[in-house]
Design a protein around this motif. Structure first.
Motif, PDB file in Angstrom:
ATOM      1  N   CYS A   8       0.883  -1.140  -0.156  1.00  0.00           N
ATOM      2  CA  CYS A   8      -0.030   0.136   0.171  1.00  0.00           C
ATOM      3  C   CYS A   8       0.893   1.410  -0.101  1.00  0.00           C
ATOM      4  CB  CYS A   8      -0.814   0.069   1.231  1.00  0.00           C
ATOM      5  SG  CYS A   8      -1.896  -1.317   1.296  1.00  0.00           S
ATOM      6  N   LYS A   9       0.455   2.206  -0.804  1.00  0.00           N
ATOM      7  CA  LYS A   9       1.109   3.603  -0.750  1.00  0.00           C
ATOM      8  C   LYS A   9      -0.027   4.491  -0.407  1.00  0.00           C
ATOM      9  CE  LYS A   9       4.447   2.150  -4.391  1.00  0.00           C
ATOM     10  NZ  LYS A   9       3.912   0.459  -4.460  1.00  0.00           N
ATOM     11  N   GLU A  13      -0.624  11.307  -3.416  1.00  0.00           N
ATOM     12  CA  GLU A  13      -1.664  12.144  -3.807  1.00  0.00           C
ATOM     13  C   GLU A  13      -2.939  11.268  -4.009  1.00  0.00           C
ATOM     14  OE1 GLU A  13      -3.148  14.912  -7.432  1.00  0.00           O
ATOM     15  OE2 GLU A  13      -0.915  15.211  -6.722  1.00  0.00           O
ATOM     16  N   GLU A  14      -2.754  10.178  -4.751  1.00  0.00           N
ATOM     17  CA  GLU A  14      -3.779   9.018  -4.878  1.00  0.00           C
ATOM     18  C   GLU A  14      -3.497   7.761  -4.199  1.00  0.00           C
ATOM     19  OE1 GLU A  14      -4.862   8.173  -8.777  1.00  0.00           O
ATOM     20  OE2 GLU A  14      -6.019   9.756  -9.114  1.00  0.00           O
ATOM     21  N   PRO A  15      -3.799   7.465  -3.003  1.00  0.00           N
ATOM     22  CA  PRO A  15      -3.464   6.258  -2.301  1.00  0.00           C
ATOM     23  C   PRO A  15      -3.963   4.990  -3.346  1.00  0.00           C
ATOM     24  CG  PRO A  15      -4.885   7.461  -0.768  1.00  0.00           C
ATOM     25  CD  PRO A  15      -4.838   8.328  -2.158  1.00  0.00           C
ATOM     26  N   ARG A  16      -2.897   4.281  -3.370  1.00  0.00           N
ATOM     27  CA  ARG A  16      -2.928   2.958  -4.042  1.00  0.00           C
ATOM     28  C   ARG A  16      -2.639   1.541  -3.350  1.00  0.00           C
ATOM     29  NH1 ARG A  16      -4.117   3.935  -9.132  1.00  0.00           N
ATOM     30  NH2 ARG A  16      -3.286   1.804  -9.892  1.00  0.00           N
ATOM     31  N   ALA A  17      -3.123   0.482  -3.731  1.00  0.00           N
ATOM     32  CA  ALA A  17      -2.572  -0.843  -3.527  1.00  0.00           C
ATOM     33  C   ALA A  17      -2.376  -1.803  -4.671  1.00  0.00           C
ATOM     34  CB  ALA A  17      -3.893  -1.492  -2.681  1.00  0.00           C
ATOM     35  N   SER A  29      -5.003  -0.814  -7.568  1.00  0.00           N
ATOM     36  CA  SER A  29      -6.137  -0.152  -7.766  1.00  0.00           C
ATOM     37  C   SER A  29      -6.205   0.953  -6.700  1.00  0.00           C
ATOM     38  CB  SER A  29      -7.391  -1.001  -7.029  1.00  0.00           C
ATOM     39  OG  SER A  29      -8.288  -0.407  -7.087  1.00  0.00           O
ATOM     40  N   LYS A  30      -6.682   2.112  -6.963  1.00  0.00           N
ATOM     41  CA  LYS A  30      -7.005   3.259  -5.954  1.00  0.00           C
ATOM     42  C   LYS A  30      -7.654   2.784  -4.692  1.00  0.00           C
ATOM     43  CE  LYS A  30      -8.827   5.981  -9.212  1.00  0.00           C
ATOM     44  NZ  LYS A  30      -9.227   7.313  -9.608  1.00  0.00           N
ATOM     45  N   LEU A  31      -7.315   3.361  -3.515  1.00  0.00           N
ATOM     46  CA  LEU A  31      -7.966   3.177  -2.390  1.00  0.00           C
ATOM     47  C   LEU A  31      -9.389   3.872  -2.432  1.00  0.00           C
ATOM     48  CD1 LEU A  31      -5.081   2.465   0.011  1.00  0.00           C
ATOM     49  CD2 LEU A  31      -6.322   0.986  -1.484  1.00  0.00           C
ATOM     50  N   ALA A  46      -8.206   3.281   3.198  1.00  0.00           N
ATOM     51  CA  ALA A  46      -7.223   4.021   3.801  1.00  0.00           C
ATOM     52  C   ALA A  46      -7.825   5.071   4.773  1.00  0.00           C
ATOM     53  CB  ALA A  46      -6.366   4.607   2.942  1.00  0.00           C
ATOM     54  N   GLY A  47      -7.429   5.456   5.735  1.00  0.00           N
ATOM     55  CA  GLY A  47      -7.989   6.608   6.712  1.00  0.00           C
ATOM     56  C   GLY A  47      -7.160   7.668   6.474  1.00  0.00           C
ATOM     57  N   SER A  48      -7.287   8.812   7.411  1.00  0.00           N
ATOM     58  CA  SER A  48      -6.457   9.807   7.360  1.00  0.00           C
ATOM     59  C   SER A  48      -5.168   9.728   7.915  1.00  0.00           C
ATOM     60  CB  SER A  48      -7.161  11.091   8.281  1.00  0.00           C
ATOM     61  OG  SER A  48      -8.427  11.145   8.062  1.00  0.00           O
ATOM     62  N   TYR A  49      -4.791   8.798   8.455  1.00  0.00           N
ATOM     63  CA  TYR A  49      -3.519   8.504   8.942  1.00  0.00           C
ATOM     64  C   TYR A  49      -2.836   7.223   8.601  1.00  0.00           C
ATOM     65  CZ  TYR A  49      -4.706  12.306  12.107  1.00  0.00           C
ATOM     66  OH  TYR A  49      -5.247  13.664  12.570  1.00  0.00           O
ATOM     67  N   GLY A  50      -3.206   6.857   7.532  1.00  0.00           N
ATOM     68  CA  GLY A  50      -2.483   5.615   6.854  1.00  0.00           C
ATOM     69  C   GLY A  50      -3.677   4.451   6.525  1.00  0.00           C
ATOM     70  N   ILE A  51      -3.437   3.134   6.576  1.00  0.00           N
ATOM     71  CA  ILE A  51      -4.191   2.423   6.383  1.00  0.00           C
ATOM     72  C   ILE A  51      -5.255   2.089   7.535  1.00  0.00           C
ATOM     73  CG2 ILE A  51      -4.393  -0.232   5.851  1.00  0.00           C
ATOM     74  CD1 ILE A  51      -3.459   1.528   3.372  1.00  0.00           C
TER      75      ILE A  51
END
Length: 107
Positions: A8-9, A13-17, A29-31, A46-51
């Protein structure tokens, strides 16, 4: 037995897994994301502070949380959180600047 890995990244800007099966990349995919795997799906959010959530959900709707690789920094953070919860949850304050009040005649 088939081995899956999820990378997971989330501080981008666009969180992805990305999902890997036996070391080979099979999906991205985008999260939030849902990845179909053998006998179920892997759900990532994903939440505000990570996964916030990574679970394997079977076809019978049984959920199993996925755990970090024992050699990863995420696993170290999780173990520290369990061993030292007061330190882990302490609201650390880091000063980012300093404010000085000057008398009115200094302007």
């Amino acid at each position: 037995m088939v081995t899956y890995a999820v990378d997971c990244k989330y501080f981008v800007e666009e969180p992805r897994a990305d999902v890997y099966r036996e070391g080979r990349h099979i999906a991205s995919s985008k999260l939030p994301a849902v990845f179909p795997v053998e006998n179920g799906v892997i759900e990532v959010a994903a939440g505000s502070y990570g996964i916030k959530r990574i679970h394997y959900v079977t076809e019978e709707e049984t959920e199993y949380p996925l755990w970090p690789d024992p050699c990863s920094i995420r696993d170290l953070r999780l173990r520290l959180d369990h061993q030292f919860p007061r330190i882990s949850h302490r609201p650390w304050r880091i000063p980012f600047g300093e404010t000085q009040l000057l008398p009115e005649w200094a302007y």
